[in-house]
Design a protein around this motif. Structure first.
Motif, PDB file in Angstrom:
ATOM      1  N   SER A  73      -1.600   8.187  21.916  1.00  0.00           N
ATOM      2  CA  SER A  73      -0.855   9.261  21.272  1.00  0.00           C
ATOM      3  C   SER A  73       0.488   8.787  20.731  1.00  0.00           C
ATOM      4  O   SER A  73       1.219   9.576  20.143  1.00  0.00           O
ATOM      5  CB  SER A  73      -0.632  10.409  22.261  1.00  0.00           C
ATOM      6  N   SER A  74       0.812   7.504  20.925  1.00  0.00           N
ATOM      7  CA  SER A  74       2.105   7.018  20.435  1.00  0.00           C
ATOM      8  C   SER A  74       2.010   5.586  19.920  1.00  0.00           C
ATOM      9  O   SER A  74       1.143   4.811  20.329  1.00  0.00           O
ATOM     10  CB  SER A  74       3.164   7.078  21.548  1.00  0.00           C
ATOM     11  N   ARG A  75       2.933   5.265  19.044  1.00  0.00           N
ATOM     12  CA  ARG A  75       3.016   3.905  18.491  1.00  0.00           C
ATOM     13  C   ARG A  75       3.393   2.911  19.602  1.00  0.00           C
ATOM     14  O   ARG A  75       2.983   1.758  19.552  1.00  0.00           O
ATOM     15  CB  ARG A  75       4.041   3.879  17.363  1.00  0.00           C
ATOM     16  N   THR A  76       4.152   3.374  20.576  1.00  0.00           N
ATOM     17  CA  THR A  76       4.530   2.505  21.695  1.00  0.00           C
ATOM     18  C   THR A  76       3.301   2.036  22.456  1.00  0.00           C
ATOM     19  O   THR A  76       3.210   0.874  22.844  1.00  0.00           O
ATOM     20  CB  THR A  76       5.488   3.256  22.645  1.00  0.00           C
ATOM     21  N   VAL A 129      -2.524   4.193  10.576  1.00  0.00           N
ATOM     22  CA  VAL A 129      -1.900   4.382  11.892  1.00  0.00           C
ATOM     23  C   VAL A 129      -2.621   5.491  12.653  1.00  0.00           C
ATOM     24  O   VAL A 129      -2.934   5.336  13.839  1.00  0.00           O
ATOM     25  CB  VAL A 129      -0.386   4.681  11.763  1.00  0.00           C
ATOM     26  N   ALA A 130      -2.931   6.582  11.973  1.00  0.00           N
ATOM     27  CA  ALA A 130      -3.652   7.685  12.628  1.00  0.00           C
ATOM     28  C   ALA A 130      -5.032   7.227  13.095  1.00  0.00           C
ATOM     29  O   ALA A 130      -5.464   7.574  14.208  1.00  0.00           O
ATOM     30  CB  ALA A 130      -3.785   8.870  11.677  1.00  0.00           C
ATOM     31  N   ILE A 169       0.870  -1.176   0.000  1.00  0.00           N
ATOM     32  CA  ILE A 169       0.000   0.000   0.000  1.00  0.00           C
ATOM     33  C   ILE A 169       0.903   1.221   0.000  1.00  0.00           C
ATOM     34  O   ILE A 169       2.115   1.113   0.214  1.00  0.00           O
ATOM     35  CB  ILE A 169      -0.951   0.030   1.217  1.00  0.00           C
ATOM     36  N   SER A 170       0.346   2.388  -0.216  1.00  0.00           N
ATOM     37  CA  SER A 170       1.166   3.595  -0.219  1.00  0.00           C
ATOM     38  C   SER A 170       1.521   3.987   1.216  1.00  0.00           C
ATOM     39  O   SER A 170       0.775   3.682   2.150  1.00  0.00           O
ATOM     40  CB  SER A 170       0.420   4.747  -0.906  1.00  0.00           C
ATOM     41  N   PRO A 171       2.640   4.670   1.399  1.00  0.00           N
ATOM     42  CA  PRO A 171       2.994   5.157   2.737  1.00  0.00           C
ATOM     43  C   PRO A 171       1.920   6.082   3.313  1.00  0.00           C
ATOM     44  O   PRO A 171       1.680   6.071   4.522  1.00  0.00           O
ATOM     45  CB  PRO A 171       4.311   5.903   2.520  1.00  0.00           C
ATOM     46  N   ALA A 172       1.257   6.849   2.458  1.00  0.00           N
ATOM     47  CA  ALA A 172       0.185   7.736   2.942  1.00  0.00           C
ATOM     48  C   ALA A 172      -0.987   6.917   3.483  1.00  0.00           C
ATOM     49  O   ALA A 172      -1.582   7.273   4.507  1.00  0.00           O
ATOM     50  CB  ALA A 172      -0.284   8.655   1.815  1.00  0.00           C
ATOM     51  N   THR A 173      -1.309   5.814   2.823  1.00  0.00           N
ATOM     52  CA  THR A 173      -2.391   4.948   3.303  1.00  0.00           C
ATOM     53  C   THR A 173      -1.996   4.309   4.626  1.00  0.00           C
ATOM     54  O   THR A 173      -2.804   4.241   5.558  1.00  0.00           O
ATOM     55  CB  THR A 173      -2.723   3.865   2.257  1.00  0.00           C
ATOM     56  N   ALA A 174      -0.746   3.874   4.732  1.00  0.00           N
ATOM     57  CA  ALA A 174      -0.268   3.296   5.992  1.00  0.00           C
ATOM     58  C   ALA A 174      -0.355   4.339   7.105  1.00  0.00           C
ATOM     59  O   ALA A 174      -0.826   4.042   8.210  1.00  0.00           O
ATOM     60  CB  ALA A 174       1.166   2.797   5.836  1.00  0.00           C
ATOM     61  N   ALA A 175       0.061   5.563   6.818  1.00  0.00           N
ATOM     62  CA  ALA A 175       0.016   6.637   7.817  1.00  0.00           C
ATOM     63  C   ALA A 175      -1.420   6.920   8.241  1.00  0.00           C
ATOM     64  O   ALA A 175      -1.691   7.150   9.430  1.00  0.00           O
ATOM     65  CB  ALA A 175       0.666   7.898   7.265  1.00  0.00           C
ATOM     66  N   ARG A 176      -2.357   6.890   7.282  1.00  0.00           N
ATOM     67  CA  ARG A 176      -3.764   7.131   7.609  1.00  0.00           C
ATOM     68  C   ARG A 176      -4.301   6.025   8.512  1.00  0.00           C
ATOM     69  O   ARG A 176      -5.015   6.282   9.486  1.00  0.00           O
ATOM     70  CB  ARG A 176      -4.599   7.249   6.333  1.00  0.00           C
TER      71      ARG A 176
END
Length: 141
Positions: free
Chosen positions: A126-129, A116-117, A107-114
């Motif tokens: 508020s964090s990936r951790t 994750v958000a 998938i695109s990095p933008a889709t991955a970022a969306r």
């Protein structure tokens, strides 16, 4: 109702169930907070069908089990995340970056970022951790 639906479907949730459940729970989370909604969800899941119907008909003053004041879950039910979001949360727990997640899932990095958000917002983190810890606590890695 989710427990009854789960029992009636033999454990298989219909496509889109997690997203619909999230949509239904969002107003309660906004008003009560994630921890209390998760605690109430757990209380509801522990009710028999008869208890749930009686509770719904008699109103909020008839809770048969007191709310626990000890350690509460941080996030709401496991149905909160869609299948794809669970997949991405598990990759977050493995330490993958958005770019690595995108490469892994094609998938695109933008889709991955969306995604994750969305995961952060749904879980109230508020964090990936925090996501990684939550995934590990739910034995998903």
């Amino acid at each position: 109702s989710a427990a009854i639906r789960h029992a009636m479907s033999g454990g298989a949730m219909p496509s889109g169930f997690g997203a619909r459940m999230e949509e239904l729970l969002q107003p309660a989370r906004a008003r009560l907070g994630d921890a209390l909604v998760a605690q109430l969800w757990t209380l509801g899941k522990g009710m028999t069908q008869e208890q749930a119907v009686r509770y719904a008909l008699e109103g909020e003053d008839r809770v048969e089990a007191p709310l626990q004041t000890g350690r509460m879950p941080v996030a709401a039910p496991l149905t909160t995340l869609t299948g794809r979001e669970w997949e991405i949360a598990e990759l977050i727990a493995r330490g993958l970056s958005n770019k690595a997640i995108a490469d892994e899932l094609v998938i695109s990095p933008a889709t991955a970022a969306r995604h994750v958000a969305n995961i952060l917002a749904k879980l109230g983190f508020s964090s990936r951790t925090q996501v990684a810890t939550w995934v590990v606590e739910h034995n998903r890695v």
